[in-house]
Design a protein around this motif. Structure first.
Motif, PDB file in Angstrom:
ATOM      1  N   ALA A  34       0.815  -1.214   0.000  1.00  0.00           N
ATOM      2  CA  ALA A  34       0.000   0.000   0.000  1.00  0.00           C
ATOM      3  C   ALA A  34       0.853   1.271   0.000  1.00  0.00           C
ATOM      4  CB  ALA A  34      -0.938   0.002   1.208  1.00  0.00           C
ATOM      5  N   ARG A  35       2.117   1.150   0.392  1.00  0.00           N
ATOM      6  CA  ARG A  35       3.005   2.321   0.453  1.00  0.00           C
ATOM      7  C   ARG A  35       3.793   2.412  -0.856  1.00  0.00           C
ATOM      8  NH1 ARG A  35       5.773   2.292   6.370  1.00  0.00           N
ATOM      9  NH2 ARG A  35       6.404   4.357   5.582  1.00  0.00           N
ATOM     10  N   ARG A  36       3.184   3.044  -1.852  1.00  0.00           N
ATOM     11  CA  ARG A  36       3.743   3.091  -3.205  1.00  0.00           C
ATOM     12  C   ARG A  36       5.082   3.820  -3.264  1.00  0.00           C
ATOM     13  NH1 ARG A  36       1.335  -0.849  -5.978  1.00  0.00           N
ATOM     14  NH2 ARG A  36      -0.938  -0.774  -5.755  1.00  0.00           N
ATOM     15  N   SER A  37       5.300   4.740  -2.338  1.00  0.00           N
ATOM     16  CA  SER A  37       6.544   5.510  -2.376  1.00  0.00           C
ATOM     17  C   SER A  37       7.768   4.625  -2.153  1.00  0.00           C
ATOM     18  CB  SER A  37       6.518   6.609  -1.301  1.00  0.00           C
ATOM     19  OG  SER A  37       6.367   6.042   0.001  1.00  0.00           O
ATOM     20  N   LEU A  38       7.578   3.495  -1.477  1.00  0.00           N
ATOM     21  CA  LEU A  38       8.696   2.581  -1.226  1.00  0.00           C
ATOM     22  C   LEU A  38       9.014   1.711  -2.429  1.00  0.00           C
ATOM     23  CD1 LEU A  38       7.801   1.324   2.381  1.00  0.00           C
ATOM     24  CD2 LEU A  38       9.402   3.139   1.732  1.00  0.00           C
ATOM     25  N   GLN A  39       8.165   1.749  -3.463  1.00  0.00           N
ATOM     26  CA  GLN A  39       8.340   0.872  -4.619  1.00  0.00           C
ATOM     27  C   GLN A  39       8.755   1.627  -5.874  1.00  0.00           C
ATOM     28  OE1 GLN A  39       4.658  -1.476  -4.927  1.00  0.00           O
ATOM     29  NE2 GLN A  39       4.344  -1.112  -2.750  1.00  0.00           N
ATOM     30  N   THR A  40       8.936   2.929  -5.767  1.00  0.00           N
ATOM     31  CA  THR A  40       9.293   3.709  -6.942  1.00  0.00           C
ATOM     32  C   THR A  40      10.741   3.454  -7.347  1.00  0.00           C
ATOM     33  OG1 THR A  40       9.984   5.605  -5.590  1.00  0.00           O
ATOM     34  CG2 THR A  40       7.668   5.513  -6.281  1.00  0.00           C
ATOM     35  N   THR A  41      10.995   3.649  -8.619  1.00  0.00           N
ATOM     36  CA  THR A  41      12.351   3.451  -9.133  1.00  0.00           C
ATOM     37  C   THR A  41      13.327   4.404  -8.459  1.00  0.00           C
ATOM     38  OG1 THR A  41      11.456   2.775 -11.285  1.00  0.00           O
ATOM     39  CG2 THR A  41      13.764   3.442 -11.217  1.00  0.00           C
ATOM     40  N   ARG A  42      12.915   5.634  -8.243  1.00  0.00           N
ATOM     41  CA  ARG A  42      13.798   6.628  -7.625  1.00  0.00           C
ATOM     42  C   ARG A  42      14.201   6.201  -6.218  1.00  0.00           C
ATOM     43  NH1 ARG A  42      11.904  12.788  -7.743  1.00  0.00           N
ATOM     44  NH2 ARG A  42      12.184  12.286  -9.947  1.00  0.00           N
ATOM     45  N   PHE A  43      13.246   5.703  -5.437  1.00  0.00           N
ATOM     46  CA  PHE A  43      13.562   5.295  -4.061  1.00  0.00           C
ATOM     47  C   PHE A  43      14.477   4.071  -4.045  1.00  0.00           C
ATOM     48  CE2 PHE A  43      12.660   2.810  -0.219  1.00  0.00           C
ATOM     49  CZ  PHE A  43      12.977   3.754   0.747  1.00  0.00           C
ATOM     50  N   ILE A  44      14.205   3.095  -4.906  1.00  0.00           N
ATOM     51  CA  ILE A  44      15.024   1.877  -4.935  1.00  0.00           C
ATOM     52  C   ILE A  44      16.447   2.196  -5.387  1.00  0.00           C
ATOM     53  CG2 ILE A  44      15.291  -0.391  -5.987  1.00  0.00           C
ATOM     54  CD1 ILE A  44      13.044  -0.163  -3.909  1.00  0.00           C
ATOM     55  N   ILE A  45      16.590   3.097  -6.357  1.00  0.00           N
ATOM     56  CA  ILE A  45      17.931   3.502  -6.792  1.00  0.00           C
ATOM     57  C   ILE A  45      18.667   4.188  -5.648  1.00  0.00           C
ATOM     58  CG2 ILE A  45      19.190   5.080  -8.313  1.00  0.00           C
ATOM     59  CD1 ILE A  45      17.202   4.413 -10.496  1.00  0.00           C
ATOM     60  N   LEU A  46      17.941   4.998  -4.858  1.00  0.00           N
ATOM     61  CA  LEU A  46      18.554   5.630  -3.687  1.00  0.00           C
ATOM     62  C   LEU A  46      19.053   4.577  -2.700  1.00  0.00           C
ATOM     63  CD1 LEU A  46      19.201   8.117  -1.941  1.00  0.00           C
ATOM     64  CD2 LEU A  46      16.844   7.985  -1.048  1.00  0.00           C
TER      65      LEU A  46
END
Length: 297
Positions: A108-120
């Motif tokens: 449900a927490r989409r911000s944790l699944q974004t490409t930008r966050f994972i690259i960080l």
């Protein structure tokens, strides 16, 4: 023992070459096939880069041993990369596990699944992976071992060994096991059972998650089992069961090198899109020619 020294170094070279070839195949396929440009494969790609570095370091060390190069100016640096290489590989597996945790448990927490966050997260992982061995290097814990002609943290160095063993093996291993325990428990407690169509999609997703979990856990188990002799030798020495033997580091790194090369093979043959692309390439190169292309006389 000269025969053992030579054979162990040659085996390290062979295993490392195999791992490097598998890593290069994976990298080339990912870079040249658009269907492989997914976030999941990007994280496997990250592990493959780490494995490529680890295998390259191992082959470099083995070549130096074969050439009988003693304690040169770069020996401690090679020792740092040699012992940290496996740690980098484990750290990338932790990132893969975290991503699966975000996608499954915290869906449900989409911000944790974004490409930008994972690259960080990947960038932070590499900063840590590059820097965690520096305190050991600068405090002189990496020393030249005369018997095995290698620079490393001695099995008799309690502080250095525990630090490296914790950062390289035990902390990442415990994190990965805990994360996948959470994932499996969540999937058991939250089965997909709404409409018929969503149930089918849920089953497909469930099977995909389980395949990924099996692949990562297989990788971790192989690396743990093949890295276990190093820890076993440490226990045997400090429990005064055996005396330090000069060839213990050689035996340990022979197992570790095999595990690192095997991990590259696992990445290549268990990542679905990459495996399909590899099979298509093999069929094009070695498959039978189309009979319609033959010239009829």
């Amino acid at each position: 023992m000269i025969v053992f020294e030579t054979l162990s170094s040659i085996l390290m070279v062979i295993c490392s070459i195999f791992g490097i070839v598998c890593a290069f195949l994976f990298i080339i396929i990912v870079l040249t096939h658009r269907q492989c440009h997914t976030l999941t494969i990007l994280l496997v790609f990250n592990s493959t880069i780490a494995g490529l570095i680890a295998n390259t370091t191992c082959i470099s060390q083995a070549i130096y041993q074969l050439l009988d190069v003693a304690n040169d100016s770069l020996c401690t640096v090679r020792g740092l990369f040699l012992q940290a290489g496996t740690g980098v590989l484990y750290h990338t597996l932790c990132v893969q596990a975290l991503y699966r945790l975000f996608v499954t448990v915290y869906s449900a927490r989409r911000s944790l699944q974004t490409t930008r966050f994972i690259i960080l997260v990947v960038v932070i992982q590499w900063i840590f992976s590059i820097s965690f061995g520096l305190p050991i290097l600068f405090t002189g814990h990496i020393t030249y071992q005369q018997g095995s002609r290698i620079c490393q943290v001695s099995l008799e160095d309690t502080i250095g060994f525990i630090y490296f063993a914790s950062i390289i093996f035990f902390i990442p291993l415990l994190m990965i096991v805990y994360i996948y325990f959470r994932i499996v428990k969540y999937m058991k407690d939250n089965p997909f059972s709404t409409t018929n169509r969503s149930t089918i999609n849920g089953q497909q997703r469930h099977q995909s998650e389980l395949r990924l979990i099996r692949r990562i856990l297989t990788l971790v188990i192989i690396l743990f089992i093949l890295g276990f002799p190093y820890f076993l030798f440490y226990l045997l020495i400090h429990l005064h069961i055996v005396s330090p033997w000069s060839y213990m580091p050689r035996i340990s790194y022979l197992f570790i090198t095999f595990g690192q090369s095997a991990s590259m093979l696992i990445n290549l043959i268990t990542t679905d899109d990459v495996k399909k692309s590899l099979i298509n390439i093999i069929r094009k190169c070695f498959g039978k020619k189309n009979p319609a292309q033959h010239i009829t006389l």
